[in-house]
Scaffold this active site. Structure first.
Site, PDB file in Angstrom:
ATOM      1  N   GLU A  21       1.116  -0.744   0.172  1.00  0.00           N
ATOM      2  CA  GLU A  21       0.045   0.004   0.057  1.00  0.00           C
ATOM      3  C   GLU A  21       0.843   1.443   0.684  1.00  0.00           C
ATOM      4  O   GLU A  21       1.863   1.297   0.863  1.00  0.00           O
ATOM      5  CB  GLU A  21      -0.952   0.493   1.111  1.00  0.00           C
ATOM      6  N   ASP A  29       8.896   5.414  15.252  1.00  0.00           N
ATOM      7  CA  ASP A  29       9.057   7.408  14.853  1.00  0.00           C
ATOM      8  C   ASP A  29       9.371   7.744  15.922  1.00  0.00           C
ATOM      9  O   ASP A  29       8.727   7.622  17.509  1.00  0.00           O
ATOM     10  CB  ASP A  29       7.716   7.447  14.959  1.00  0.00           C
ATOM     11  N   ASP A  79       9.233  11.795  18.046  1.00  0.00           N
ATOM     12  CA  ASP A  79       9.602  13.305  17.143  1.00  0.00           C
ATOM     13  C   ASP A  79      10.157  14.168  18.573  1.00  0.00           C
ATOM     14  O   ASP A  79      10.092  14.026  19.541  1.00  0.00           O
ATOM     15  CB  ASP A  79       8.173  13.187  17.269  1.00  0.00           C
TER      16      ASP A  79
END
Length: 477
Positions: free
Chosen positions: A70, A136, A138
């Site tokens: 995808e 991830d 941040d």
């Protein structure tokens, strides 16, 4: 939700960094983006990466593999187009050039073509079957331990927190879990992404991904609690002990403590004193620091002086409680240990921004980061969209340029991606495909050999039927 999102989206699909710019910022321009996708974006490299060797001519290659991956496009004005799929590099490249997405997210490989998911009936037909293990990190999650910036802002004073996260997580993934093919990518603005691409990583279940994510978990508190770190047991786990001695302790004392002035003023050192479980110990240090305010006039850094005092008190022989002695380590971990977005790592269906995208807020390209030299990475010098277009115009047609990106500051990043990540990965993938094919071929030959023995039974298959009889006869004799 836009019309396109309603038609193509699904509520349980999570997209990393969904916020978008409402206005075109400096360094970012849709027309420049079209030039970037037309001349600089490494379409072929992305295709080879996402194919994992299945684009070759080997009989064991899964021709449908890439077509079941995808892709999600975020277009101008926050229009999301999900469940995109492509059967070739040409289809991928043409679609990117035509739609000119402001952001490209990559999702899992599904059991069927995601673009044709509605053609299949049943709840379990359309399901993710492979996905890289991703992380991830941040910088906004560090706002309580940095004073130079807040929110999405980042500078060279606080960016080293990302560098430390890379060092700690990368070492554990390689040394503790045995992963080899790991890609670190600058998010384009305020953080880093990690892609673990080994075959055994891509085939992890959600439960196994959760277990790995929990391996890195040390934060037990919440934003309202003073103590966010929990380090149980008489000694640190070997991974945490290694991270503390080799990375975190030195970084905290040499860089973070003085650069962020963590103990320079009362409002700042109170945050640290609140982490000490013994109120009398905290009160002793508070009194000493309040009485000795003029120490800040000395040539010694007040932060380092007070830190040495804190360590001396907490680690002295008078402190019999393990929690007090462990407090120094917990303070260091609280300020420096990687703060992962756990949900990104736990689920196969989470979408993550593709490398070499251009961040619409900053115009900076999401370039790879070398974990072996991450100290040298400077987010403020990462190429911007407008800079790359200017470089193309300035260089013109160079005879010695093999590719368009060789004429720009993006060239080194693409070369690094190819030589240190993509080429070793594809070599490993081809070896795995060949090894799996040979194993299945040998198994097929063994099965065929057994079936063709018409006058006697294959001992490997039927020995369990005759051994009890043979043993019984031998016992009788």
């Amino acid at each position: 939700m836009t019309k396109e999102e309603a038609e193509n989206g699904r509520d349980d699909m999570a997209i990393d960094g969904a916020e978008q710019a409402n206005a075109v910022p400096d360094g970012f321009d849709a027309n420049y983006l079209r030039i970037y996708y037309g001349k600089l974006f490494p379409h072929a490299d992305m295709f080879k990466w996402m194919s994992y060797g299945n684009d070759g001519k080997h009989p064991a290659c899964d021709r449908s593999y890439f077509g079941r991956r995808e892709f999600s496009f975020t277009l101008e004005n926050d229009i999301y187009i999900r469940f995109q799929s492509f059967n070739s590099v040409i289809e991928l490249e043409n679609s990117i050039k035509e739609k000119c997405p402001f952001k490209i997210d990559i999702g899992p490989v599904y059991s069927v073509d995601p673009a044709k998911r509605h053609a299949y009936a049943g709840d379990n037909v359309f399901t993710p079957v492979e996905r890289e293990l991703v992380f991830d990190i941040d910088i906004t999650d560090y706002d309580d331990v940095r004073y130079c910036c807040t929110g999405a802002d980042v500078c060279l004073e606080c960016w080293p927190l990302m560098t430390i996260a890379i060092k700690v997580i990368d070492a554990a993934l390689r040394d503790d879990f045995g992963f080899n093919h790991i890609l670190w990518v600058y998010s384009g603005r305020r953080g880093v992404h990690c892609w673990v691409c080994d075959g055994k990583a891509r085939r992890l279940t959600n439960e196994q991904r959760t277990a790995i994510a929990d391996y890195f978990r040390v934060y037990k508190g919440n934003e309202n609690s003073h103590k966010k770190i929990s380090l149980p047991g008489p000694v640190l786990h070997p991974f945490l002990a290694r991270s503390y001695t080799e990375v975190l302790k030195g970084f905290f004392e040499a860089k973070l403590l003085p650069n962020q002035s963590l103990l320079s003023s009362e409002d700042r050192y109170e945050k640290i004193l609140e982490m000490i479980p013994d109120a009398s110990v905290a009160s002793e240090l508070r009194g000493r620091w309040q009485e000795n305010k003029r120490a800040s006039m000395s040539k010694d850094d007040i932060n380092l002086v007070r830190w040495d005092q804190l360590k001396s008190v907490l680690q002295s022989g008078k402190q019999k409680t393990q929690g007090i002695r462990r407090c120094v380590e917990e303070i260091v971990f609280s300020f420096t240990y990687p703060r992962l977005d756990m949900e990104v790592s736990k689920h196969m269906n989470h979408l993550l921004k593709a490398p070499f995208c251009v961040h619409p807020k900053t115009g900076r390209v999401c370039v790879p980061i070398d974990p072996n030299n991450c100290d040298e990475f400077d987010p403020t010098t990462v190429p911007t969209l407008s800079q790359l277009v200017e470089e193309l115009n300035r260089e013109g047609l160079r005879q010695d340029a093999e590719n368009e990106w060789d004429r720009t500051s993006l060239g080194e990043s693409i070369k690094f991606f190819r030589t240190t990540f993509l080429q070793p990965l594809l070599k490993s993938c081809k070896e795995d495909i060949e090894s799996s094919y040979n194993a299945k071929l040998q198994q097929s030959k063994n099965t065929l050999s057994c079936r063709t023995q018409s006058n006697h039974l294959c001992p490997n298959v039927y020995s369990h039927l005759f051994n009890p009889v043979i043993n019984a006869v031998e016992d009788q004799n």
